[in-house]
Design a protein around this motif. Structure first.
Motif, short mmCIF file in Angstrom:
data_model
loop_
_atom_site.label_atom_id
_atom_site.label_comp_id
_atom_site.label_asym_id
_atom_site.label_seq_id
_atom_site.Cartn_x
_atom_site.Cartn_y
_atom_site.Cartn_z
N GLU A 186 -12.06 -4.41 3.54
CA GLU A 186 -12.59 -5.45 4.40
C GLU A 186 -11.46 -6.41 4.79
O GLU A 186 -10.69 -6.86 3.94
CB GLU A 186 -13.69 -6.24 3.67
CG GLU A 186 -14.95 -5.45 3.39
CD GLU A 186 -15.76 -5.17 4.64
OE1 GLU A 186 -15.59 -5.92 5.63
OE2 GLU A 186 -16.56 -4.22 4.63
N GLY A 187 -11.36 -6.70 6.08
CA GLY A 187 -10.41 -7.70 6.53
C GLY A 187 -8.98 -7.18 6.62
O GLY A 187 -8.73 -5.98 6.63
N PRO A 188 -8.01 -8.10 6.68
CA PRO A 188 -6.61 -7.71 6.80
C PRO A 188 -6.16 -6.85 5.62
O PRO A 188 -6.65 -7.00 4.50
CB PRO A 188 -5.86 -9.06 6.80
CG PRO A 188 -6.89 -10.06 7.21
CD PRO A 188 -8.19 -9.57 6.66
N ALA A 189 -5.22 -5.93 5.89
CA ALA A 189 -4.77 -5.01 4.84
C ALA A 189 -3.29 -4.73 4.98
O ALA A 189 -2.71 -4.81 6.07
CB ALA A 189 -5.56 -3.71 4.92
N GLU A 190 -2.68 -4.39 3.85
CA GLU A 190 -1.30 -3.91 3.80
C GLU A 190 -1.35 -2.46 3.37
O GLU A 190 -1.90 -2.14 2.32
CB GLU A 190 -0.48 -4.73 2.81
CG GLU A 190 0.94 -4.21 2.63
CD GLU A 190 1.63 -4.84 1.42
OE1 GLU A 190 2.27 -5.89 1.60
OE2 GLU A 190 1.49 -4.29 0.30
N ALA A 243 -11.51 -2.35 -6.48
CA ALA A 243 -11.67 -3.67 -5.87
C ALA A 243 -10.38 -4.08 -5.15
O ALA A 243 -9.36 -4.34 -5.79
CB ALA A 243 -12.02 -4.70 -6.94
N GLY A 244 -10.44 -4.09 -3.83
CA GLY A 244 -9.31 -4.56 -3.05
C GLY A 244 -8.15 -3.62 -2.91
O GLY A 244 -7.09 -4.02 -2.43
N ALA A 293 -5.95 -5.17 0.05
CA ALA A 293 -6.35 -6.28 0.90
C ALA A 293 -5.21 -7.28 0.98
O ALA A 293 -4.54 -7.56 -0.02
CB ALA A 293 -7.61 -6.94 0.35
N ASP A 294 -4.96 -7.80 2.18
CA ASP A 294 -3.84 -8.73 2.37
C ASP A 294 -4.35 -10.16 2.33
O ASP A 294 -5.17 -10.57 3.16
CB ASP A 294 -3.15 -8.47 3.70
CG ASP A 294 -1.98 -9.41 3.91
OD1 ASP A 294 -1.07 -9.41 3.08
OD2 ASP A 294 -2.00 -10.18 4.90
N SER A 295 -3.85 -10.91 1.37
CA SER A 295 -4.23 -12.33 1.25
C SER A 295 -3.04 -13.24 1.52
O SER A 295 -3.08 -14.43 1.24
CB SER A 295 -4.79 -12.60 -0.15
OG SER A 295 -3.84 -12.26 -1.15
N MET A 326 2.85 -1.34 6.69
CA MET A 326 2.31 -2.12 7.80
C MET A 326 1.19 -3.01 7.31
O MET A 326 0.30 -2.57 6.57
CB MET A 326 1.79 -1.18 8.89
CG MET A 326 1.30 -1.85 10.16
SD MET A 326 0.94 -0.59 11.43
CE MET A 326 0.39 -1.63 12.77
N THR A 327 1.25 -4.26 7.71
CA THR A 327 0.18 -5.22 7.45
C THR A 327 -0.37 -5.67 8.80
O THR A 327 0.40 -6.08 9.67
CB THR A 327 0.71 -6.44 6.69
OG1 THR A 327 1.27 -6.01 5.44
CG2 THR A 327 -0.39 -7.44 6.42
#
Length: 219
Positions: free
Chosen positions: A28-32, A51-52, A68-70, A165-166
């Motif tokens: 979910e959302g931005p990712a690397e 998870a993530g 997941a990219d935070s 890639m992010t």
């Protein structure tokens, strides 16, 4: 997960951005996404998620991993008007010499690809127009962000492939619209080059941004 043969980058392996988008779709959302080896085509790949994070295997071989990219959102590469992107694209270096001329995203020998030909701007950025196809999706947005960044560092006789890639995809452009994608080389260390890319919608709004690491390879 299967990377269909038409979505190749180098011959016999998946386009990096398209593959990264397929992997990122499991989060979910931005990712690397990190590509660990050339992604095989038309091959069932095992996807495991926690998870993530995601891992993609071809048998025992790790093909790609993602999380997941935070972190901080990648900077946007400034845009140009659509007409200026068309003009820049006419100077695409890949028309004269391309390490992978059948690449789904930027290969000039493809008639069924994305047809993105990022040409140089005077300040070192690249720009390309994108006439959005009917089958546009978040995965295709990842693919579209890939090569415009790479061509800010690619030179004749010095091929690179995507290593990591992010991407932050805010919105998918409507089919049939005219968008602009820009790229910029922001640094190099050894065989690694760091690049940025940005997708602008038909109204000039930022739809997606990406940061990528490309790796120089021997041919």
């Amino acid at each position: 997960m299967i990377i269909e043969a038409r979505y190749n980058g180098p011959p016999g392996s998946g386009n990096g951005g398209y593959t990264a988008g397929l992997v990122a779709a499991h989060l979910e959302g931005p990712a690397e996404v990190t590509l660990r080896r050339p992604p095989p085509l038309d091959t069932p790949l095992a996807v495991s998620t926690t998870a993530g994070s995601v891992q993609v295997h071809d048998g025992d071989a790790l093909v790609a991993s993602a999380r997941a990219d935070s972190g901080e959102r990648p900077d946007a590469v400034p845009s140009v008007p659509f007409a200026a992107a068309v003009e820049a694209s006419a100077g695409y270096l890949g028309f004269a010499a391309h390490p992978f001329p059948t690449c789904f995203v930027c290969g000039p020998e493809r008639t069924d690809g994305l047809g993105l030909f990022p040409g140089p701007l005077p300040d070192g950025r690249t720009a390309t127009p994108w006439r959005v196809p009917a089958d546009v999706s978040p995965v295709l947005v990842w693919a579209a962000l890939d090569c415009p960044g790479g061509w800010s560092v690619l030179t004749e006789g010095r091929p690179y492939v995507l290593g990591r890639m992010t991407a932050h995809v805010d919105a998918v452009p409507p089919p049939g619209t005219e968008c602009v994608i820009t790229g910029r080389h922001v640094g190099s260390e050894g065989r690694k080059a760091s690049v940025l890319s940005t997708l602008y919608g038909p109204g000039g709004d930022v739809l997606a941004v990406a940061h990528a690491t490309w790796i120089a390879v021997d041919r």
